[in-house]
Design a protein around this motif. Structure first.
Motif, mmCIF file in Angstrom:
data_model
loop_
_atom_site.group_PDB
_atom_site.id
_atom_site.type_symbol
_atom_site.label_atom_id
_atom_site.label_comp_id
_atom_site.label_asym_id
_atom_site.label_seq_id
_atom_site.Cartn_x
_atom_site.Cartn_y
_atom_site.Cartn_z
ATOM 1 N N MET A 75 49.234 40.832 30.507
ATOM 2 C CA MET A 75 47.738 40.896 30.579
ATOM 3 C C MET A 75 47.292 41.544 31.867
ATOM 4 O O MET A 75 46.206 42.452 31.553
ATOM 5 N N VAL A 76 48.005 41.584 32.743
ATOM 6 C CA VAL A 76 47.746 42.380 34.087
ATOM 7 C C VAL A 76 47.762 43.801 33.492
ATOM 8 O O VAL A 76 46.830 44.526 34.023
ATOM 9 N N ARG A 77 48.711 44.161 32.981
ATOM 10 C CA ARG A 77 48.870 45.461 32.645
ATOM 11 C C ARG A 77 47.565 46.075 31.549
ATOM 12 O O ARG A 77 47.386 47.278 31.777
ATOM 13 N N ARG A 78 47.170 45.110 30.828
ATOM 14 C CA ARG A 78 46.179 45.606 29.954
ATOM 15 C C ARG A 78 44.888 45.487 30.405
ATOM 16 O O ARG A 78 43.666 45.784 29.876
ATOM 17 N N LEU A 79 44.598 45.337 31.789
ATOM 18 C CA LEU A 79 43.251 45.269 32.432
ATOM 19 C C LEU A 79 42.819 46.683 32.363
ATOM 20 O O LEU A 79 43.624 47.657 32.164
ATOM 21 N N PRO A 80 41.593 46.883 32.362
ATOM 22 C CA PRO A 80 40.877 48.372 32.494
ATOM 23 C C PRO A 80 41.656 48.848 33.759
ATOM 24 O O PRO A 80 41.869 48.450 34.775
ATOM 25 N N LYS A 81 41.964 50.426 33.659
ATOM 26 C CA LYS A 81 42.662 51.203 34.557
ATOM 27 C C LYS A 81 42.187 51.150 35.828
ATOM 28 O O LYS A 81 42.818 50.884 36.858
ATOM 29 N N VAL A 82 40.734 51.490 35.995
ATOM 30 C CA VAL A 82 39.883 51.411 37.601
ATOM 31 C C VAL A 82 40.140 49.962 37.992
ATOM 32 O O VAL A 82 40.653 49.816 39.376
ATOM 33 N N PHE A 83 39.992 48.945 37.201
ATOM 34 C CA PHE A 83 40.043 47.570 37.814
ATOM 35 C C PHE A 83 41.481 47.110 38.128
ATOM 36 O O PHE A 83 41.576 46.430 39.276
ATOM 37 N N ARG A 84 42.577 47.462 37.343
ATOM 38 C CA ARG A 84 43.881 47.250 37.447
ATOM 39 C C ARG A 84 44.199 48.087 38.734
ATOM 40 O O ARG A 84 45.020 47.288 39.518
ATOM 41 N N GLN A 85 43.732 49.059 39.169
ATOM 42 C CA GLN A 85 44.257 49.963 40.420
ATOM 43 C C GLN A 85 43.551 49.320 41.414
ATOM 44 O O GLN A 85 44.357 49.179 42.536
ATOM 45 N N LYS A 86 42.474 48.701 41.540
ATOM 46 C CA LYS A 86 41.851 47.991 42.694
ATOM 47 C C LYS A 86 42.716 46.662 42.946
ATOM 48 O O LYS A 86 42.893 46.059 44.046
ATOM 49 N N LEU A 87 43.055 46.135 41.776
ATOM 50 C CA LEU A 87 44.016 44.831 41.809
ATOM 51 C C LEU A 87 45.285 45.128 42.455
ATOM 52 O O LEU A 87 45.889 44.309 43.383
ATOM 53 N N TYR A 88 46.008 46.129 41.868
ATOM 54 C CA TYR A 88 47.255 46.837 42.620
ATOM 55 C C TYR A 88 47.130 46.936 44.252
ATOM 56 O O TYR A 88 48.054 46.621 44.867
ATOM 57 N N TYR A 89 45.876 47.833 44.589
ATOM 58 C CA TYR A 89 45.773 47.915 46.212
ATOM 59 C C TYR A 89 45.521 46.538 46.854
ATOM 60 O O TYR A 89 46.229 46.469 48.043
ATOM 61 N N GLN A 90 44.978 45.469 46.169
ATOM 62 C CA GLN A 90 44.702 44.392 46.992
ATOM 63 C C GLN A 90 46.233 43.528 47.223
ATOM 64 O O GLN A 90 46.478 43.032 48.131
ATOM 65 N N TYR A 91 46.984 43.549 46.035
ATOM 66 C CA TYR A 91 48.380 43.213 45.979
ATOM 67 C C TYR A 91 49.480 43.981 46.802
ATOM 68 O O TYR A 91 50.388 43.395 47.430
ATOM 69 N N GLN A 92 49.071 45.246 47.156
ATOM 70 C CA GLN A 92 49.935 46.139 48.027
ATOM 71 C C GLN A 92 49.739 45.306 49.474
ATOM 72 O O GLN A 92 50.823 45.100 49.978
ATOM 73 N N ALA A 93 48.337 45.124 49.906
ATOM 74 C CA ALA A 93 48.154 44.552 51.103
ATOM 75 C C ALA A 93 48.792 43.195 51.341
ATOM 76 O O ALA A 93 49.315 42.502 52.172
ATOM 77 N N LYS A 94 48.470 42.435 50.273
ATOM 78 C CA LYS A 94 48.922 40.890 50.141
ATOM 79 C C LYS A 94 50.470 40.702 50.287
ATOM 80 O O LYS A 94 50.950 39.815 51.073
ATOM 81 N N PHE A 95 51.042 41.606 49.491
ATOM 82 C CA PHE A 95 52.621 41.626 49.483
ATOM 83 C C PHE A 95 53.369 42.435 50.675
ATOM 84 O O PHE A 95 54.423 42.521 50.618
ATOM 85 N N GLN A 96 52.386 43.000 51.221
ATOM 86 C CA GLN A 96 52.751 43.951 52.335
ATOM 87 C C GLN A 96 53.896 44.851 52.048
ATOM 88 O O GLN A 96 54.892 45.216 52.456
ATOM 89 N N ILE A 97 53.561 45.644 50.714
ATOM 90 C CA ILE A 97 54.369 46.710 50.494
ATOM 91 C C ILE A 97 54.269 48.103 50.851
ATOM 92 O O ILE A 97 53.087 48.431 51.081
ATOM 93 N N PRO A 98 55.091 48.712 51.678
ATOM 94 C CA PRO A 98 55.099 50.030 52.298
ATOM 95 C C PRO A 98 54.585 51.147 51.364
ATOM 96 O O PRO A 98 54.637 51.008 50.101
ATOM 97 N N GLY A 99 53.708 52.061 51.892
ATOM 98 C CA GLY A 99 53.306 53.311 51.241
ATOM 99 C C GLY A 99 54.143 53.896 50.314
ATOM 100 O O GLY A 99 53.624 53.890 49.118
ATOM 101 N N SER A 100 55.124 54.226 50.671
ATOM 102 C CA SER A 100 56.102 55.074 49.709
ATOM 103 C C SER A 100 56.624 54.266 48.305
ATOM 104 O O SER A 100 56.637 54.772 47.442
ATOM 105 N N ALA A 101 56.918 52.921 48.833
ATOM 106 C CA ALA A 101 57.168 52.097 47.650
ATOM 107 C C ALA A 101 56.134 51.886 46.858
ATOM 108 O O ALA A 101 56.361 51.804 45.479
#
Length: 195
Positions: A75-101
């Motif tokens: 279901m996450v994968r099927r979210l609209p592209k721009v919305f999904r990208q915003k969600l990904y960026y929020q989770y990058q911060a939440k999960f503390q994923i480094p930039g290259s990863a």
């Protein structure tokens, strides 16, 4: 969510509820094909399998959802592209994923063309997001607010500027009156439920 007008005393606090209630059959007709296309959502009430259930205001359209991270990751994968990208960026911060990863994760998610998904199934990152059962709804709400806030704010300001001071004041006064009337109805309903 995110519309600044809803936080001001110029909107009826029951506006969304009033719109949905008045158009319930139309909303059900609009969203039912999307819901039935999702493999992990099902109506709780078997009556919703009947052809005429959408027009029945008493039909219980509550949904049950599989909480399996793989299914929810889809279901996450099927979210609209721009919305999904915003969600990904929020989770990058939440999960503390480094930039290259994170860049690698984003690159892996770019396997779609302009017209469709080539991969409709969520990968490891989408499944990890979906497994955040307690936090996902809050993050999604935040992304919705940030998506809605800018366009609704600029639209409100444009309306005030293009309408002129006299028309804008009259419009705001009418909205304020309706807001107070709607709030009074909501308060009355709450008091009646308590009694």
């Amino acid at each position: 969510m995110g519309d600044p007008r809803m936080s001001l005393p110029t909107e009826n606090p029951r506006k969304v509820s009033n719109i949905v209630t008045a158009q319930l059959a139309n909303f059900r007709t609009l969203y039912d094909p999307l819901i039935t296309d999702l493999p992990n959502l099902h109506y709780s009430d078997p009556a919703c399998a009947q052809p005429d259930w959408k027009a029945d205001p008493a039909a219980n359209a509550r949904l049950t959802q599989s909480m399996d991270p793989k299914m929810r990751g889809n279901m996450v994968r099927r979210l609209p592209k721009v919305f999904r990208q915003k969600l990904y960026y929020q989770y990058q911060a939440k999960f503390q994923i480094p930039g290259s990863a994170f860049d690698s994760i984003i690159e892996h998610a770019r396997d779609e063309d302009a017209t469709s998904f080539r991969r409709r199934e969520g990968g490891a990152f989408e499944q990890r997001i979906a497994a955040d059962v307690d936090g996902l709804s809050d993050v999604v709400r935040g992304v919705i607010r940030s998506t809605v806030k800018w366009p609704s704010t600029t639209q409100s300001l444009k309306g005030l500027l293009t309408g002129g001071p006299r028309k804008s004041w009259r419009y705001l006064t009418e909205k304020w009156t309706r807001s107070r009337e709607g709030g009074a109805v909501a308060d009355k309903g709450t008091k009646e439920k308590r009694a």
